[in-house]
Design a protein around this motif. Sequence first.
Motif, short mmCIF file in Angstrom:
data_model
loop_
_atom_site.label_atom_id
_atom_site.label_comp_id
_atom_site.label_asym_id
_atom_site.label_seq_id
_atom_site.Cartn_x
_atom_site.Cartn_y
_atom_site.Cartn_z
N LEU A 20 25.50 -5.77 17.63
CA LEU A 20 25.81 -5.10 18.93
C LEU A 20 24.71 -5.18 19.46
CD1 LEU A 20 27.81 -2.19 17.03
CD2 LEU A 20 28.82 -4.15 18.11
N ASP A 21 24.95 -5.03 21.13
CA ASP A 21 24.04 -5.05 22.12
C ASP A 21 24.25 -3.41 22.46
OD1 ASP A 21 23.14 -7.44 21.83
OD2 ASP A 21 24.58 -8.12 23.35
N SER A 22 23.24 -3.10 23.33
CA SER A 22 22.88 -1.74 24.22
C SER A 22 22.69 -2.11 25.53
CB SER A 22 22.14 -0.94 23.46
OG SER A 22 20.89 -1.29 23.44
N ARG A 23 23.33 -1.14 26.43
CA ARG A 23 22.63 -1.22 27.99
C ARG A 23 22.48 0.39 28.24
NH1 ARG A 23 21.73 -5.53 27.08
NH2 ARG A 23 22.79 -7.46 27.90
N VAL A 24 21.31 0.73 28.76
CA VAL A 24 21.23 2.06 29.55
C VAL A 24 21.87 2.09 30.76
CG1 VAL A 24 19.43 3.68 30.08
CG2 VAL A 24 18.95 2.35 28.04
N ILE A 25 22.59 3.11 30.96
CA ILE A 25 23.40 3.13 32.16
C ILE A 25 22.89 4.12 33.13
CG2 ILE A 25 25.58 1.82 31.38
CD1 ILE A 25 26.70 4.67 31.16
N ASP A 26 22.36 5.25 32.49
CA ASP A 26 21.86 6.52 33.10
C ASP A 26 21.12 7.37 32.21
OD1 ASP A 26 22.17 8.23 35.38
OD2 ASP A 26 23.98 8.86 35.02
N SER A 27 20.32 8.32 33.07
CA SER A 27 19.86 9.37 32.38
C SER A 27 20.35 10.52 32.98
CB SER A 27 18.30 9.39 32.69
OG SER A 27 17.86 9.30 33.95
N ALA A 28 20.71 11.59 31.99
CA ALA A 28 21.36 12.67 32.53
C ALA A 28 20.49 13.80 32.92
CB ALA A 28 22.09 13.16 31.32
N SER A 29 20.77 14.95 33.06
CA SER A 29 20.12 16.05 33.51
C SER A 29 19.49 16.27 32.05
CB SER A 29 20.92 17.41 33.92
OG SER A 29 21.55 17.01 35.29
N TYR A 30 18.10 16.84 32.34
CA TYR A 30 17.27 16.99 31.11
C TYR A 30 18.06 18.31 30.26
CZ TYR A 30 13.12 18.60 28.19
OH TYR A 30 12.78 18.85 27.11
N ASN A 31 18.12 17.78 29.00
CA ASN A 31 18.61 18.86 28.00
C ASN A 31 17.50 18.94 26.80
OD1 ASN A 31 20.06 19.96 25.87
ND2 ASN A 31 21.76 18.75 26.05
N PRO A 32 16.88 20.52 26.84
CA PRO A 32 15.96 20.84 25.94
C PRO A 32 16.34 20.56 24.55
CG PRO A 32 16.81 22.71 27.04
CD PRO A 32 17.32 21.54 27.60
N PHE A 78 35.96 1.44 16.70
CA PHE A 78 35.63 0.15 16.18
C PHE A 78 35.75 -0.84 17.50
CE2 PHE A 78 37.60 2.35 12.80
CZ PHE A 78 36.99 1.94 11.51
N VAL A 79 34.66 -1.94 17.17
CA VAL A 79 34.42 -2.82 18.09
C VAL A 79 34.14 -4.17 17.48
CG1 VAL A 79 33.46 -1.09 19.77
CG2 VAL A 79 31.86 -2.47 18.09
N LYS A 80 34.14 -5.29 18.23
CA LYS A 80 33.85 -6.61 17.87
C LYS A 80 32.25 -7.04 17.68
CE LYS A 80 38.52 -8.21 18.90
NZ LYS A 80 39.19 -8.83 19.86
N GLU A 81 31.93 -7.91 17.28
CA GLU A 81 30.44 -8.29 17.37
C GLU A 81 29.93 -8.56 18.98
OE1 GLU A 81 29.27 -11.38 14.97
OE2 GLU A 81 30.89 -12.83 15.71
N LYS A 82 28.90 -8.32 18.91
CA LYS A 82 28.31 -8.60 20.41
C LYS A 82 28.70 -7.66 21.65
CE LYS A 82 26.88 -13.16 19.39
NZ LYS A 82 26.94 -14.57 19.29
N LYS A 139 28.78 -4.45 23.97
CA LYS A 139 27.77 -3.61 24.54
C LYS A 139 28.19 -2.19 24.17
CE LYS A 139 26.07 -6.79 28.08
NZ LYS A 139 27.04 -7.80 28.49
N ILE A 140 27.01 -1.33 23.87
CA ILE A 140 27.27 0.03 23.59
C ILE A 140 26.34 0.82 24.83
CG2 ILE A 140 26.91 2.12 22.35
CD1 ILE A 140 28.74 -0.27 21.01
N TYR A 141 27.10 1.28 25.75
CA TYR A 141 26.66 2.05 26.80
C TYR A 141 25.86 3.32 26.62
CZ TYR A 141 28.94 -2.01 29.21
OH TYR A 141 28.95 -3.17 29.61
N LEU A 142 24.53 3.44 26.80
CA LEU A 142 24.01 4.72 26.62
C LEU A 142 23.47 5.44 27.83
CD1 LEU A 142 21.50 2.92 23.97
CD2 LEU A 142 23.62 4.11 23.68
N THR A 143 23.60 6.78 27.61
CA THR A 143 22.89 7.86 28.70
C THR A 143 21.66 8.41 27.80
OG1 THR A 143 25.19 8.09 29.43
CG2 THR A 143 23.29 9.51 30.01
N LEU A 144 20.60 8.40 28.37
CA LEU A 144 19.49 9.14 27.96
C LEU A 144 18.92 10.22 28.43
CD1 LEU A 144 17.14 5.77 27.74
CD2 LEU A 144 18.64 6.73 25.89
#
Length: 185
Positions: A66-78, A95-99, A101-106
């Motif tokens: 699988l692949d990942s993409r960083v889409i955003d960073s949220a407000s700081y959470n301690p 459930f997803v198929k191979e390859k 993209k999983i979108y991430l918020t940091l």
Amino acid sequence: MSLVQFLKSKTFFVQIAIAIIVLLLFVFGLKFWLGVTTNHDQKIQVPDLQKLSLEEVNRKLKELNLDSRVIDSASYNPDYPKKTVIEQTPEAGDFVKEKRKIYLTLNPSKYKDITIPDLNGRTKRQASSQLRAMGLKVDTNYTYVNDIGKDVVRGLRYNDKILHEGDKLPLNSVVDLVLGDGKGN
């Protein structure tokens, strides 16, 4: 041969039958081809990536193809470590198929910075309200200086450092108000 005779002829019915067979073969062939090329029966369960660093996320997703993409960073959470995953799409357990993209918020590394406004000459209550509305905390241990105005703001301090207009502080920082004592000339 007239049109009516052609529509009743054996040749017309043979051509219609051939057209129907070709159309059915095309539809079933297309369906089979799409099933093979789109991995129709494949299912990969998305892992829970929360509180993982980007290195750990990339390693885990690479194992699952699988692949990942960083889409955003949220407000700081301690509650989350710095620069780790707070949210993901699709959610863990989907459930997803191979390859795919999983979108991430940091989680950012710190609270966002607040710019200090000019509060000189404001009352203690006005300054406290404005600072709280901006996301800062106001300490109740005030510092008083000799001034004609009682409880009028004459400065701000953060960790015993004097703040000036335009200085930046992290959100939720505790500031001290420097107030006039009302006994000055």
